[in-house]
Design an enzyme around this catalytic site. Structure first.
Site, mmCIF file in Angstrom:
data_model
loop_
_atom_site.group_PDB
_atom_site.id
_atom_site.type_symbol
_atom_site.label_atom_id
_atom_site.label_comp_id
_atom_site.label_asym_id
_atom_site.label_seq_id
_atom_site.Cartn_x
_atom_site.Cartn_y
_atom_site.Cartn_z
ATOM 1 N N HIS A 1 2.022 1.630 -3.602
ATOM 2 C CA HIS A 1 1.531 2.086 -2.302
ATOM 3 C C HIS A 1 2.459 3.131 -1.701
ATOM 4 O O HIS A 1 2.019 4.085 -1.069
ATOM 5 C CB HIS A 1 1.395 0.881 -1.366
ATOM 6 C CG HIS A 1 0.624 1.167 -0.119
ATOM 7 N ND1 HIS A 1 -0.681 1.611 -0.133
ATOM 8 C CD2 HIS A 1 0.970 1.073 1.191
ATOM 9 C CE1 HIS A 1 -1.108 1.774 1.114
ATOM 10 N NE2 HIS A 1 -0.123 1.466 1.935
ATOM 11 N N ASP B 1 -1.119 1.238 -7.156
ATOM 12 C CA ASP B 1 -1.110 0.747 -5.767
ATOM 13 C C ASP B 1 -1.558 -0.715 -5.741
ATOM 14 O O ASP B 1 -2.643 -1.048 -6.201
ATOM 15 C CB ASP B 1 -2.059 1.600 -4.920
ATOM 16 C CG ASP B 1 -1.920 1.345 -3.427
ATOM 17 O OD1 ASP B 1 -1.447 0.256 -3.044
ATOM 18 O OD2 ASP B 1 -2.283 2.231 -2.639
ATOM 19 N N SER C 1 -1.652 5.359 4.246
ATOM 20 C CA SER C 1 -2.357 4.087 4.296
ATOM 21 C C SER C 1 -3.447 4.126 5.375
ATOM 22 O O SER C 1 -4.400 4.910 5.260
ATOM 23 C CB SER C 1 -1.362 2.949 4.526
ATOM 24 O OG SER C 1 -1.945 1.699 4.270
#
Length: 816
Positions: A787, A753, A680
């Site tokens: 994610h 995601d 991330s």
């Protein structure tokens, strides 16, 4: 327009998605059509497949608990079930529930201080989603999900082997189960009995999908899974619309609260049991915001008699809210604990604008029900209100507030019965000051199920992580609400990490009884009931080590200094077979965090006494492949809250250099074989480091965002918009510097995601930019993954890709 902005505008346009498949543009880097999912080495597969310890689910009084057994990971087939992405939520349309892949597959119920367990049967073919206990020590309920419906089951704590079906029409799409104030009934949502078939998708478009704006400002973060057509609006309304019902756990009673189905965003019972506080969602919906920002009505509904209603607030669509601000009107509407039926809420005094200069930003309001009198003001906060914690004495309350400008938190104790209310300051610190964190206030359920602060005489109790320069040492304090002074009652032993789950029982001027979770670097976490005053303890669980093969891995806390004097730290892991003096290939794994000052940035926030658990796609799996790992290497970005990203790159590179220098100075790392990785914002960091320095041989970037013009209203802690600070957005966007990424970069991204800002196209376009500039990169897009990556096939494939990439470009690169 200056030259950087011309470049920005041009590159912004190139970020528009194209229809062509990315990897098909270059057959040399496209995988073979039949390559499929791959496996890492057998020792890694064995670690990943290790069964996790059961979940421990406690009752509100901690008198009972359930051990919930789960599988390590779902299959890709399970992850590929039909899922609807609507209004910012992900729905399992068959189960009428949020889409999920982790379920409880077995349950055992225990009573505190009893070794005997009783297995709770699960209906055949079903999977348990959640378990909830009543606060009165009598009942429990659990949700069971099937392919075509969901059920709610309930039972008595003293007869858990005989649960009963409460309903087979359960819907948890917009919320879960809430206990009524009698602790014997539950409030839940049901699929309407007369609900027809799902709206059919139009075979021919109804017309264009149109969005209009007429001068109003609505600066929004980049949300995903939003509505995009009239058909999706109908589909969302179909699955979100339910009946609100009350079910008896021990007897056959179903009471539908309101005659007409609606979209219920929330519902809770008043402490006296006479009313419900109900929030419903109405049209018009939005194509730019998730469903929690849709128009809402908050009402109080009488359960008996004339079924009178009182409207607390009508909340419009969440537009025109200042950036980093709040909406006007009532927020955080709830019942006041300890009173029969009093509604409490907070409302802004600054128009919701954090930049407006005012003496007080928020005020708390209360209104007794029935609403014969208008609302009255309870108290004001200088900064943005963070919440209230009530006591058994209804006149006592803790109020928290947050100063956005300084990133500062304060909490105050109020005695509202005093003729002149003079609050006592109990907490006053930077939110990043881990050493000064006094811990969370201990709470307990009152006789109506509300969580209230535990108070003995003038003392409240606090438990925290206990951050120190030597690591984390959890603690219990008591604090005098009159003087503000604190006393330390207990600290975790120096050779363990024992966190406080709850303070179960207290006696004034005596040490409390507590429930803890104890672990060490070699022993897995287990739960204990400890009577500190009697120096007795009872072990509640006895979980085995699921991965004994990794116990010889070593780790240590290392501290070092950046070239500007900022103190940094990391956990250094070495493989089980490490021989002292050997220089290994090194992986620096990190995630940048923002700080206002160097003092808090340098604080240690980890413990080497934590049990080493390698699971899923963790980078720690690389320890089995001969790598040293600097894990959680601190990458602080320090400065004024408004401008700290002006020096983002310089601080990032300096922190990375310091981490490598430390590992090299310790004799464990080969400076010519170092990789960097992150997930991330850590992926964003990784790409930036490859673009702006030559410290690393390669990088691993998972689920990142690389073009900040696609998150133009801020990201992470950045408060300025793209139009206010275009040079900053340009300067720290790796996409804009793809021509400088001259080290191999492996990018991995879930095709589904849904994290704000990290759209899959971010990785696709960075790959295209690196390829277009002649760099070396590989892009792995994982079908149906979000994610984070969940399915066994995806997890093992991620590890196989990572190991191969690092072996080729780092481990076997050789010293040059």
């Amino acid at each position: 327009m200056n030259r950087p902005l011309q470049t920005l505008a041009t590159l912004f346009l190139t970020a528009v998605p194209s229809a062509a498949p990315l990897l098909a543009q270059d057959e040399a880097v496209a995988p073979a059509a039949d390559e499929g999912y791959r496996l890492p080495p057998a020792e890694v597969v064995e670690i990943v497949d290790a069964a996790p310890s059961p979940d421990v689910i406690f009752s509100p009084t901690y008198s009972y608990y359930v051990l919930g057994e789960r599988s390590p990971m779902p299959s890709i087939a399970d992850l590929s079930r039909r899922m609807l992405r609507l209004a910012g939520m992900r729905i399992d349309p068959g189960a009428n529930a949020p889409f999920r892949t982790s379920f409880i597959e077995g349950m055992q119920l225990y009573r505190m201080l009893s070794a005997a367990d009783k297995r709770i049967p699960i209906p055949e073919g079903g999977r348990v989603g959640t378990v909830s206990f009543s606060f009165n020590k009598r009942f429990f309920v659990f949700t069971v999900h099937f392919d075509d419906h969901s059920e709610l089951w309930g039972g008595a704590n003293d007869q858990p082997t005989e649960p009963r079906l409460l309903t087979d029409r359960l819907s948890t799409v917009t919320g879960g189960i809430t206990w009524m104030s009698d602790g014997a009934r539950v409030l839940c949502r049901l699929v309407p009995e007369d609900r027809g078939p799902e709206p059919a998708a139009p075979t021919v478009p109804r017309g264009p999908n149109i969005r209009t704006t007429k001068g109003s400002k609505s600066p929004l973060r980049t949300y995903q899974d939003l509505l995009s057509s009239a058909y999706e609006e109908d589909l969302f309304e179909y699955y979100a619309t339910t009946e609100l019902a009350i079910l008896g756990v021990s007897h056959d009673r179903l009471e539908v609260v309101e005659p007409e189905p609606a979209i219920y965003a929330g519902a809770s019972n008043s402490p006296d049991g006479r009313y419900l506080l109900v929030t419903t969602v109405q049209r018009p919906f939005s194509f730019l915001m998730p469903w929690r920002s849709f128009p809402r009505t908050i009402r109080v509904v009488e359960l008996e008699g004339e079924r009178a209603q009182h409207v607390v607030a009508r909340i419009p669509l969440g537009e025109n809210i200042p950036l980093h601000g709040v909406r006007t009107g009532p927020r955080q509407v709830d019942w006041k604990a300890g009173e029969g039926a009093t509604v409490v809420w907070v409302e802004a005094l600054d128009g919701g604008d954090p930049k407006r200069e005012v003496a007080a930003r928020d005020r708390w309001m209360v209104q007794a029900i029935p609403a014969a009198e208008p609302p009255r003001e309870l108290l004001r906060t200088e900064h943005r209100a963070r919440g209230l914690t009530w006591f058994e004495d209804k006149h006592l309350v803790l109020a928290g507030e947050y100063d956005r400008d300084r990133r500062w938190t304060r909490s105050w104790f109020y005695d509202m019965s005093a003729s002149e209310v003079e609050p006592k300051l109990l907490e006053d610190r930077s939110v990043r000051d881990r050493y000064g964190d006094p811990g969370r206030v201990a709470t307990m359920p009152d006789w109506q199920g509300n969580r209230i602060a535990r108070l003995d005489g003038p003392w409240i109790y606090r438990s925290g992580r206990g951050a120190t320069p030597e690591g984390l040492f959890p603690f219990i304090d008591r604090q005098n609400v009159i003087t503000g002074e604190s006393e330390r009652l207990w600290t975790c032993p120096a050779d363990l990490y024992e966190s406080v789950i709850t303070i179960k029982d207290t006696v004034e001027d005596s040490l409390p009884a507590i429930v803890t979770r104890r672990e060490s670097s070699t022993k897995p976490p287990n739960y204990f009931f400890r009577q500190l005053h009697a120096q007795k303890e009872y072990q509640m669980t006895n979980f085995d080590d699921p991965t004994p093969q990794i116990r010889d891995i070593t780790k240590q806390l290392v501290t070092y200094e950046r070239n500007d004097g900022v103190q940094l730290s990391a956990t250094l892991y070495l493989p089980a077979d490490y021989e002292e003096g050997t220089r290994l290939p090194l992986i620096v794994w990190a995630y940048p965090i923002e700080f206002n000052d160097a003092k808090t940035a340098g604080q240690v926030a980890t413990s080497t006494n934590r049990y080493t658990r390698i699971s899923g796609y963790s980078h720690l799996n690389l320890l089995t492949q001969g790598y040293a790992i600097m894990d959680g290497a601190t990458m602080p970005i320090i400065g004024d809250a408004e401008t700290m990203n002006d020096t983002f790159i310089e601080q990032l590179v300096a922190s990375a250099q310091a981490a490598i220098d430390k590992a090299v100075a310790m004799g464990v790392a080969d400076p010519e074989r170092v990789a960097v990785g992150g997930h991330s914002y850590g992926a964003f960091m990784t790409a930036n480091l490859l673009a702006h320095c030559d410290l690393f041989k390669a990088g691993i970037a998972r689920s990142g965002a690389y073009n900040r013009t696609l998150t133009p209203f801020g990201f992470q802690a950045e408060r300025r918009t793209f139009w206010e600070a275009p040079e900053v957005y340009f300067g720290i966007s790796p996409f804009m510097h793809a021509d400088k990424i001259n080290e191999p970069l492996l990018m991995i991204h879930g095709e589904a995601d849904n994290n704000s800002g990290t759209f899959p196209i971010q990785s696709e376009r960075l790959f295209q930019a690196i390829k277009g500039n002649g760099g070396t990169a590989r892009l792995v897009m994982l079908p149906n993954e979000s994610h984070g990556y969940r399915s066994r096939e995806s997890v093992l494939h991620v590890l196989a890709e990572t190991i191969d990439w690092l072996d080729e470009y780092v481990k076997n690169a050789g010293s040059q």
